[in-house]
Scaffold this motif. Structure first.
Motif, PDB file in Angstrom:
ATOM      1  N   UNK A  10      17.343  -2.309 -19.119  1.00  6.76           N
ATOM      2  CA  UNK A  10      15.990  -2.045 -18.666  1.00  6.76           C
ATOM      3  C   UNK A  10      15.542  -0.772 -18.299  1.00  6.76           C
ATOM      4  N   UNK A  11      14.728  -0.031 -19.766  1.00  3.14           N
ATOM      5  CA  UNK A  11      14.385   1.647 -19.908  1.00  3.14           C
ATOM      6  C   UNK A  11      12.670   2.038 -18.841  1.00  3.14           C
ATOM      7  N   UNK A  12      13.471   3.441 -18.755  1.00  4.38           N
ATOM      8  CA  UNK A  12      12.096   3.775 -18.758  1.00  4.38           C
ATOM      9  C   UNK A  12      11.274   4.134 -20.076  1.00  4.38           C
ATOM     10  N   UNK A  13      10.164   4.589 -19.583  1.00  3.40           N
ATOM     11  CA  UNK A  13       8.782   5.183 -20.909  1.00  3.40           C
ATOM     12  C   UNK A  13      10.170   6.021 -22.014  1.00  3.40           C
ATOM     13  N   UNK A  17      18.352   4.528 -20.175  1.00  2.00           N
ATOM     14  CA  UNK A  17      18.658   3.448 -19.654  1.00  2.00           C
ATOM     15  C   UNK A  17      18.575   3.133 -17.957  1.00  2.00           C
ATOM     16  N   UNK A  18      17.658   2.383 -17.441  1.00  2.00           N
ATOM     17  CA  UNK A  18      18.096   2.197 -15.915  1.00  2.00           C
ATOM     18  C   UNK A  18      18.837   0.845 -15.534  1.00  2.00           C
ATOM     19  N   UNK A 109      19.139  -1.682  -7.437  1.00  2.00           N
ATOM     20  CA  UNK A 109      19.946  -1.782  -8.760  1.00  2.00           C
ATOM     21  C   UNK A 109      21.117  -3.161  -7.984  1.00  2.00           C
ATOM     22  N   UNK A 110      21.353  -2.677  -6.758  1.00  5.00           N
ATOM     23  CA  UNK A 110      22.480  -4.098  -6.967  1.00  5.00           C
ATOM     24  C   UNK A 110      22.288  -5.361  -6.700  1.00  5.00           C
ATOM     25  N   UNK A 111      21.231  -5.779  -6.098  1.00  6.42           N
ATOM     26  CA  UNK A 111      19.761  -6.900  -5.967  1.00  6.42           C
ATOM     27  C   UNK A 111      20.001  -7.254  -7.611  1.00  6.42           C
ATOM     28  N   UNK A 112      19.692  -6.750  -8.083  1.00  8.95           N
ATOM     29  CA  UNK A 112      19.495  -6.229  -9.847  1.00  8.95           C
ATOM     30  C   UNK A 112      20.571  -6.942  -9.854  1.00  8.95           C
ATOM     31  N   UNK A 113      21.602  -6.935 -10.723  1.00  8.07           N
ATOM     32  CA  UNK A 113      22.695  -6.693 -10.924  1.00  8.07           C
ATOM     33  C   UNK A 113      23.260  -8.136 -10.490  1.00  8.07           C
ATOM     34  N   UNK A 114      22.892  -8.837  -9.270  1.00  5.30           N
ATOM     35  CA  UNK A 114      23.100  -9.895  -8.010  1.00  5.30           C
ATOM     36  C   UNK A 114      22.640 -10.616  -8.754  1.00  5.30           C
TER      37      UNK A 114
END
Length: 438
Positions: A10-13, A17-18, A109-114
């Motif tokens: 997931x990258x920003x413009x 790296x996000x 970000x914690x929820x996304x990793x899960x």
């Protein structure tokens, strides 16, 4: 083969790296540098969503101000990869309250990793249904739709819904009035010659349903399709008396339909999702009942005058009617003046579309209407090309009529509690590409 993703970024413009997740060890951690250097910093960004760099392929998509990049090192299904991205974004939005951008990713970000650990295993996509994932992934600050239940009562059959075949419906649904709404919507596509012969004709249809049923019901839908009736007559060992039969082509079903039972019994059996969904799509190429016949007569009287006569006849039943009928009759660009007469509705010349627009609000069945027009043209020396005569186009909607002849023979609902249901069935036919050459 499926996606078999080696990594997802997931990258920003700016290319920062996000979040990233490595699922396989066949790619290095510097693959994102290759994406930034060879794709983001060149003018080719956005020209093609699939790029090959070295021995790896990059599938990328921009959502808001975030680039989602999937890296694969072997041959993979591109359509499956982008389908995964779209459904993953929808899943994230359901957790984030409808937003998916750089800020939403940084705050969750914690929820996304899960979630990334659940929706992809060793690079292969898994269950991405928000309704199912919210049964057992509950993060603080994220409200689950099932959190209103008593905390001392376990979630019913959560594991079964994750691993079983009924992932599109949760248990415990209850309605005071159990109703099923079934809509058969068809679009007629026609190309007819100026002499009245059909050059191309087909019908594309879909069956839409709204189910407000309690419990876990099992539905069985019977149509007057040829294969289903033949199979039924074989089972009953006697000929069927169901009237006209039709042949369905290119049939696709919702995932809730039991395909094993359909292949063996030729019946549409399913446990429906709650609310609105599309049960099936189909196409008909033979035995199409055209709702309208159009007979055009266009005479060019020299270079400055034209006579236009168009007769439209409704072929459907006398007790039916069409709504929103629009007939667009093309005229040359150098049209200066028109004189119109219609037996019903209203007509006018539309200069921006270069056509006569004839609108009839309500068109009864087994009737006909006529348009007569005198068109005056501007004679120009520069205009040497002859008029190509584009086809006449029609728009309409006919309730309670199907051009294919498809009919619902029965709709049965079984549920262990044995409640009564109310079934509503509607039909509607509308114009797709309905054109008549003149």
């Amino acid at each position: 083969m499926p996606v078999a993703a080696s990594a997802i970024y997931f990258l920003n413009l700016r290319g920062d790296v996000l979040i990233n997740r490595l699922y396989r060890d066949d790619v290095g951690g510097n693959m994102v540098d290759a994406f930034r250097m060879h794709i983001m910093q060149t003018k080719e960004l956005g020209t093609c969503p699939v790029r090959q760099i070295g021995g790896c392929s990059f599938f990328y998509m921009r959502i808001s101000n975030v680039y989602i990049v999937i890296v694969v090192s072997s041959n993979a299904n591109v359509a499956c990869a982008f389908k995964f991205v779209v459904e993953a974004v929808a899943l994230f939005k359901s957790y984030f309250g409808g937003a998916f951008d750089e800020d939403a990713i940084r705050n969750n970000f914690v929820l996304i990793y899960e979630l990334l650990d659940e929706i992809m295993d060793f690079g292969y996509p898994q269950n991405l249904s928000p309704e199912i994932l919210k049964l057992y992934i509950t993060q603080e600050g994220v409200r689950s739709p099932f959190s209103s239940k008593p905390s001392d009562k376990p979630v019913p059959n959560a594991t079964l819904q994750v691993t079983g075949a009924v992932g599109w419906r949760r248990e415990g649904l209850a309605y005071k009035k159990n109703e099923v709404f079934l809509d058969i919507v068809e679009s007629v596509n026609l190309l007819m010659s100026s002499k009245g012969s059909v050059l191309r004709c087909d019908v594309t249809g879909k069956i839409l349903m709204k189910c407000f049923l309690s419990g876990m019901p099992d539905l069985k839908l019977g149509l007057n399709d040829k294969i289903g009736l033949e199979k039924e007559s074989e089972i009953k060992s006697r000929p069927t008396k169901s009237g006209k039969t039709i042949e369905l082509d290119d049939v696709t079903f919702h995932q809730c339909v039991n395909l094993t039972r359909f292949n063996s019994e030729k019946t549409v059996s399913f446990v429906p999702p709650d609310g609105e969904f599309e049960l099936m799509k189909y196409r008909i190429t033979e035995g199409v009942n055209l709702p309208f016949r159009v007979l055009p007569t266009i005479k060019e009287l020299g270079r400055t005058r034209m006579e236009v006569n168009v007769k439209v006849k409704s072929v459907f039943g006398a007790k039916m009617f069409a709504l929103g009928v629009v007939v667009k009759i093309p005229v040359p660009k150098q049209t200066a003046k028109t004189s119109l007469q219609v037996t019903s509705g209203r007509a006018k010349y539309n200069a921006s579309m270069d056509c006569l627009v004839w609108k009839i609000r309500k068109f009864p069945g087994q009737t006909e209407s006529t348009l007569s027009a005198e068109v005056e043209l501007i004679s120009t020396i520069a205009e040497k090309k002859s008029w190509t005569r584009p086809p006449i186009q029609m728009e309409f909607q006919v309730p309670m009529f199907t051009a294919s002849g498809l009919r619902v023979r029965f709709l049965k609902v079984w549920e262990k509690s044995g409640y009564n249901t109310v079934e509503w069935v509607r039909y509607i036919t509308k114009a797709g590409s309905y054109e008549i050459r003149c």
